[in-house]
Motif scaffolding. Structure first.
Motif, PDB file in Angstrom:
ATOM      1  N   GLY A 223     -87.701 -42.367  44.850  1.00  0.00           N
ATOM      2  CA  GLY A 223     -86.651 -42.753  43.907  1.00  0.00           C
ATOM      3  C   GLY A 223     -86.586 -41.949  42.632  1.00  0.00           C
ATOM      4  O   GLY A 223     -85.773 -42.258  41.757  1.00  0.00           O
ATOM      5  N   THR A 224     -87.385 -40.876  42.516  1.00  0.00           N
ATOM      6  CA  THR A 224     -87.357 -40.115  41.264  1.00  0.00           C
ATOM      7  C   THR A 224     -86.131 -39.209  41.154  1.00  0.00           C
ATOM      8  O   THR A 224     -85.780 -38.785  40.059  1.00  0.00           O
ATOM      9  CB  THR A 224     -88.636 -39.262  41.112  1.00  0.00           C
ATOM     10  OG1 THR A 224     -88.804 -38.459  42.293  1.00  0.00           O
ATOM     11  CG2 THR A 224     -89.857 -40.156  40.950  1.00  0.00           C
ATOM     12  N   GLY A 225     -85.496 -38.880  42.273  1.00  0.00           N
ATOM     13  CA  GLY A 225     -84.178 -38.260  42.233  1.00  0.00           C
ATOM     14  C   GLY A 225     -84.087 -36.751  42.280  1.00  0.00           C
ATOM     15  O   GLY A 225     -82.978 -36.201  42.312  1.00  0.00           O
ATOM     16  N   GLU A 226     -85.227 -36.023  42.312  1.00  0.00           N
ATOM     17  CA  GLU A 226     -85.135 -34.561  42.287  1.00  0.00           C
ATOM     18  C   GLU A 226     -84.472 -33.999  43.553  1.00  0.00           C
ATOM     19  O   GLU A 226     -83.690 -33.047  43.482  1.00  0.00           O
ATOM     20  CB  GLU A 226     -86.524 -33.941  42.124  1.00  0.00           C
ATOM     21  CG  GLU A 226     -87.159 -34.150  40.766  1.00  0.00           C
ATOM     22  CD  GLU A 226     -87.939 -35.450  40.672  1.00  0.00           C
ATOM     23  OE1 GLU A 226     -88.595 -35.671  39.646  1.00  0.00           O
ATOM     24  OE2 GLU A 226     -87.883 -36.246  41.639  1.00  0.00           O
ATOM     25  N   ALA A 227     -84.779 -34.577  44.715  1.00  0.00           N
ATOM     26  CA  ALA A 227     -84.201 -34.074  45.965  1.00  0.00           C
ATOM     27  C   ALA A 227     -82.693 -34.295  45.997  1.00  0.00           C
ATOM     28  O   ALA A 227     -81.928 -33.440  46.437  1.00  0.00           O
ATOM     29  CB  ALA A 227     -84.867 -34.748  47.168  1.00  0.00           C
ATOM     30  N   ALA A 228     -82.255 -35.454  45.536  1.00  0.00           N
ATOM     31  CA  ALA A 228     -80.816 -35.733  45.484  1.00  0.00           C
ATOM     32  C   ALA A 228     -80.126 -34.778  44.513  1.00  0.00           C
ATOM     33  O   ALA A 228     -79.011 -34.305  44.775  1.00  0.00           O
ATOM     34  CB  ALA A 228     -80.573 -37.185  45.071  1.00  0.00           C
ATOM     35  N   ALA A 229     -80.793 -34.472  43.393  1.00  0.00           N
ATOM     36  CA  ALA A 229     -80.232 -33.521  42.423  1.00  0.00           C
ATOM     37  C   ALA A 229     -80.150 -32.123  43.044  1.00  0.00           C
ATOM     38  O   ALA A 229     -79.193 -31.378  42.793  1.00  0.00           O
ATOM     39  CB  ALA A 229     -81.087 -33.497  41.157  1.00  0.00           C
ATOM     40  N   PHE A 230     -81.126 -31.771  43.849  1.00  0.00           N
ATOM     41  CA  PHE A 230     -81.106 -30.473  44.539  1.00  0.00           C
ATOM     42  C   PHE A 230     -79.917 -30.403  45.494  1.00  0.00           C
ATOM     43  O   PHE A 230     -79.203 -29.389  45.535  1.00  0.00           O
ATOM     44  CB  PHE A 230     -82.415 -30.271  45.305  1.00  0.00           C
ATOM     45  CG  PHE A 230     -82.381 -29.102  46.257  1.00  0.00           C
ATOM     46  CD1 PHE A 230     -82.576 -27.814  45.786  1.00  0.00           C
ATOM     47  CD2 PHE A 230     -82.140 -29.299  47.612  1.00  0.00           C
ATOM     48  CE1 PHE A 230     -82.539 -26.724  46.657  1.00  0.00           C
ATOM     49  CE2 PHE A 230     -82.102 -28.218  48.486  1.00  0.00           C
ATOM     50  CZ  PHE A 230     -82.300 -26.931  48.008  1.00  0.00           C
TER      51      PHE A 230
END
Length: 333
Positions: A223-230
């Motif tokens: 849930g930290t979101g770095e992959a979605a931001a990528f």
């Protein structure tokens, strides 16, 4: 045969010009061939085999004909599908059969469970050969076995993403697949690999290739979101977010299939199967190293570090000796 050197130079220059053309106006279209050949890439240990075993099982439950091919020298793609049991690889079987003067048959290397047909290409032991060459040899043997005549809705290829030699880039370089899927997590190393795969797709698109990236599967999502931001930054969709869940970890470690409608994770893998089937191949926008680091806090990656050049004295250490200056110094008048 005599080569026409002027024409050869002209052809070479045309290739160079095409490699620098801007193909951004290419329109991504859904695959039109009956069989979708999909290459899945990701960092070693990121969960490609877990994702693929359960994805292929769910696709088969949906009535699709699925062939799963492991292209990782570790030969662990099918282990979860087969309850931990290792199946003989194409490379080792081919070698043994050749020594015995026999031909490889499909039943020697392809096995099935739950409607999924699966096989492993295999590869050499450490220090005993090139894994990429093993991949190329494996696909040559598949062609001899009639690969192009097989009747499947989906062929899923499991490739290492953190090995950059030509054999592992085969589906992208030779348009063997219509689209690529990357598996990553919210950590820098897995997204670095995912970004490299996007760069490879972009490179071969500039050379006239047609392979695109269908999307990103986020595994062990905390849930930290770095992959979605990528995914957003590179212009590819998130096909599924598989949570970092103890039940999933435990069942995966015990070689249990969770990609089934009979289990609690059935809806998640049903959605993933639908998204994988429908996602068009897109042209991604790879990130620079600084852009990739920018997805993370500088305190986690050291992105705010300033490079300090080394000096010749630094390199010589205890061997450093002062040298007489050749500078001419004039006495003051």
């Amino acid at each position: 045969m005599t080569l026409d050197v002027p024409n050869l130079k002209e052809f070479d220059q045309r290739l160079r010009d095409e490699a620098h053309e801007d193909l951004a106006d290419l329109v991504a279209e859904e695959p039109t061939k009956k069989t979708q050949i999909i290459a899945i890439y990701g960092k070693g240990g990121i969960g490609k085999s877990f994702t693929l075993a359960n994805l292929s099982h769910m696709m088969a439950e949906q009535g699709k004909r699925v062939l799963l091919i492991g292209c990782d020298p570790k030969s662990d793609t099918t282990s979860l599908l087969f309850g931990g049991k290792a199946c003989p690889t194409i490379i080792e079987t081919s070698t043994a059969k050749k020594l015995a003067g026999e031909e490889v048959k499909i039943g020697d290397v392809c096995f099935k469970r739950g409607g999924v047909f699966a096989m492993e290409l295999g590869g050499p032991e450490v220090g005993r050969g090139c894994g990429g060459r093993g991949i190329i040899h494996g696909f040559e043997l598949l062609e001899k076995l009639g690969f192009h005549d097989w009747d499947f809705d989906f062929v899923l290829l499991d490739f290492l993403g953190d090995v950059v030699c030509g054999g592992f880039g085969l589906p992208i370089a030779r348009d063997m697949a219509q689209k690529v899927i990357v598996v990553g997590s919210n950590d820098l190393q897995s997204l670095y690999v995912a970004n490299n795969v996007c760069s490879a797709v972009e490179y071969f698109r500039k050379l006239g290739g047609n392979v695109g990236v269908a999307g990103l599967v986020i595994n062990k999502d905390d849930g930290t979101g770095e992959a979605a931001a990528f995914a957003e930054a590179t212009g590819i969709p998130v096909l599924a977010s598989i949570p970092a869940d103890e039940d999933l970890r435990r069942k995966s470690a015990n070689y249990q299939i969770v990609g089934t409608k009979a289990g609690p994770w059935g809806d998640m893998f049903t959605e993933l199967a639908d998204n994988v089937a429908d996602a068009p191949p897109l042209r991604p926008t790879p990130l620079s190293q600084d852009g990739l680091l920018g997805l993370f806090s500088a305190s986690e990656t050291g992105a705010d570090f300033v490079l300090e050049p080394a000096t010749d004295e630094d390199m010589r250490g205890a061997n450093a000796q002062p040298k007489e200056s050749l500078e001419v110094i004039y006495d003051e008048a």
